[in-house]
Design a protein around this motif. Structure first.
Motif, PDB file in Angstrom:
ATOM      1  N   VAL A 216       0.941  -1.254   0.020  1.00 47.90           N
ATOM      2  CA  VAL A 216      -0.054  -0.112   0.127  1.00 47.90           C
ATOM      3  C   VAL A 216       0.648   1.375  -0.172  1.00 47.90           C
ATOM      4  O   VAL A 216       0.753   2.243  -0.671  1.00 47.90           O
ATOM      5  CB  VAL A 216      -1.152   0.005   1.290  1.00 47.90           C
ATOM      6  N   VAL A 224      -5.331   1.355  -4.713  1.00 44.44           N
ATOM      7  CA  VAL A 224      -5.512   0.044  -3.800  1.00 44.44           C
ATOM      8  C   VAL A 224      -6.952  -0.215  -3.915  1.00 44.44           C
ATOM      9  O   VAL A 224      -7.791   0.751  -3.655  1.00 44.44           O
ATOM     10  CB  VAL A 224      -4.935   0.577  -2.497  1.00 44.44           C
ATOM     11  N   ALA A 240      -2.857   4.634   2.502  1.00 37.79           N
ATOM     12  CA  ALA A 240      -2.825   5.322   1.011  1.00 37.79           C
ATOM     13  C   ALA A 240      -2.800   6.766   0.857  1.00 37.79           C
ATOM     14  O   ALA A 240      -2.366   7.373   0.023  1.00 37.79           O
ATOM     15  CB  ALA A 240      -3.976   4.506   0.261  1.00 37.79           C
ATOM     16  N   LYS A 245      -2.863   8.376  -2.900  1.00 37.66           N
ATOM     17  CA  LYS A 245      -3.248   6.992  -3.725  1.00 37.66           C
ATOM     18  C   LYS A 245      -4.756   7.219  -3.689  1.00 37.66           C
ATOM     19  O   LYS A 245      -5.450   7.289  -2.616  1.00 37.66           O
ATOM     20  CB  LYS A 245      -2.513   5.870  -3.214  1.00 37.66           C
ATOM     21  N   VAL A 247      -8.415   5.023  -3.473  1.00 34.39           N
ATOM     22  CA  VAL A 247      -8.590   3.890  -3.209  1.00 34.39           C
ATOM     23  C   VAL A 247     -10.206   3.159  -3.401  1.00 34.39           C
ATOM     24  O   VAL A 247     -11.082   4.263  -3.659  1.00 34.39           O
ATOM     25  CB  VAL A 247      -8.657   3.786  -1.422  1.00 34.39           C
TER      26      VAL A 247
END
Length: 492
Positions: A216, A224, A240, A245, A247
């Motif tokens: 992760v 993710v 994350a 990032k 998700v």
């Protein structure tokens, strides 16, 4: 025993630690395979392999039509190997072979569906407010996607992520549950056989604390996609977020299954049984709270008990078995613990709720389906996800009370209502706080439509054409036909 290495860069790779662990059949309790115990170093290797594959011309430069063709071949291979894949998964997680066999073929349908969508996403042209300028939006892949999947339906729940991610042009690292890894190694091998370039699909096995966090947090991970418990999803989301990032989180539920006074009781009882006792209750969408109108409460409970008395419990590899074992020993202990919690809180155990004994039950990792009455919605048994064959029956006196009880939970994954009145059904559809609402059915899903939750049940959606957008990012492109017409000093 069969030994499974990691699958990285299109080949089997031994774990850097050289360590393996046993995976155990839930029915017999016997170890049947050895699984590689991956480390953070292995996670790094897998993510870097996926990143290299994303940048390589063999994946980056192929057309979307070609990607679709590879996914169609992948789907065909899944069908050709469906019996073997089903047997491996059934051996790993104890699910009924009758259910797993159909589920594996359903996995192939997901790949066929997204194979067809791969070259149908054309972005969009914007009617821009500036003369002499052409603007359009490209939908581009994110890069490396990490898919973290649970033990209850590893092949199916991985396909929900893998098919749209690949169709969108990403590369993927799958981290399966340590309890059910074998079928996903086999799936990855079929992906390579189908034509996925080396590194496009990787599988790293092991324990979450040892490799999950590393996957992760890896700087090359861009997305993710997680299915699992609420606590695990929260940890993934926090980790994350530090790297900005995106998700997708498909988490737990405490889904209300509501039987109104005018329902077809025979069908509603069948729906209640399917909703909570299918897969031995080990499903996120389980209808674990059965809300029943006062006028039909006793008849519904009697009908449920009658159905369960004839249920066949035993070996999940037998097509006649209707209720199989609990997938893991810790989960089995947790379920029996919740039965005791419910009793202590004052709920009435009408049926089941114990571990049967005898040679026909293998190592004994079973729970006879439990029905509790006298449940109030503030009890732990009504608020916390048990993830097992435990049903809480809750009375209500009118529609507004039913809605209040149904929505009085931090979860919002699914809900159902049983009624002969379309007007009442639509009223419940409007008011229920859930990502999926069924009317006069339960547990229906399809690759053609979305699935996901409200509130603490998760973020994002899986399934349907919009799922590809979960694995894409937008690029706005501005084109001026004549450079002399562009004024670099004017903004807005």
């Amino acid at each position: 025993m069969t030994t499974y290495d990691l699958y990285i860069g299109g080949r089997d790779v031994p774990p850097g630690s050289g360590q393996y662990f046993d995976t155990v059949e839930p029915f017999s309790g016997n170890a049947w395979a050895r699984i590689a115990r991956g480390t953070a170093q292995d996670a790094d290797t897998a993510v870097r392999a996926a990143h290299a594959a994303f940048e390589h011309k063999d994946w980056r430069d192929i057309t979307a039509t070609r990607r679709g063709a590879i996914l169609r071949r992948f789907a065909d291979l899944i069908v050709a190997h469906a019996d073997r894949l089903g047997q491996i998964e059934q051996r790993d997680n104890g699910k009924l072979i009758a259910e797993v066999s159909g589920q594996v073929r359903g996995v192939a349908e997901w790949f066929h569906y997204y194979a067809g969508l791969a070259d149908k996403d054309g972005g969009r042209v914007i009617p821009i407010n500036k003369p002499g300028v052409f603007n359009y939006i490209r939908h581009e892949p994110l890069g490396v996607v990490v898919a973290i999947t649970p033990w209850n339906s590893p092949l199916a729940l991985t396909a929900w992520k893998l098919a749209p991610a690949l169709a969108a042009g990403n590369t993927v690292v799958v981290k399966p549950s340590e309890f059910t890894s074998a079928s996903l190694i086999e799936l990855a091998r079929l992906g390579t056989e189908a034509g996925l370039p080396a590194g496009v699909l990787n599988v790293v096995t092991g324990f979450g604390a040892e490799i999950g966090d590393a996957l992760v947090r890896h700087p090359l991970t861009r997305k993710v996609a997680f299915t699992g418990g609420e606590a695990g999803g929260r940890a993934v989301n926090i980790a994350a977020a530090e790297g900005f990032k995106s998700v997708t989180l498909e988490l737990g539920g405490k889904s209300p299954n509501i039987i109104l006074a005018d329902a077809d009781l025979d069908q509603a009882i069948k729906g209640a049984v399917s909703g909570i006792f299918g897969a031995s209750g080990q499903t996120c969408m389980a209808g674990s709270r059965l809300l029943v109108h006062d006028s039909c409460h006793d008849a519904v409970v009697a009908g449920l008990v009658e159905v369960l008395k004839s249920a066949r419990i035993g070996d999940p590899s037998d097509f006649e078995t209707q209720i199989g074992p609990i997938a893991t020993r810790p989960q089995w202990e947790k379920i029996l613990g919740y039965v005791e919690i419910a009793k202590a809180e004052g709920a009435v155990l009408e049926y089941g709720g114990y571990a049967p004994e005898g040679p026909q039950y293998g190592c004994g990792q079973f729970v006879v389906p439990a029905i509790f009455t006298g449940v109030s919605n503030d009890m732990r048994i009504a608020q916390e996800e048990v993830f097992g064959p435990v049903l809480s029956v809750i009375r209500f006196s009118d529609d507004e009370e039913a809605l209040r009880i149904a929505n009085d939970t931090r979860f919002g994954l699914a809900a159902a209502v049983w009624t002969r009145s379309l007007e009442r059904a639509m009223h419940f559809v409007d008011r229920l706080q859930a990502g999926t609402v069924w009317v006069n059915n339960y547990r229906s899903t399809s690759f053609t439509t979305t699935f996901g939750g409200y509130k603490d049940s998760g973020l994002g959606r899986e399934g349907g054409p919009d799922a590809m957008r979960e694995f894409q990012q937008d690029k706005s492109v501005w084109i001026t036909g004549s450079p002399n017409r562009a004024n670099p000093f004017v903004l807005g």
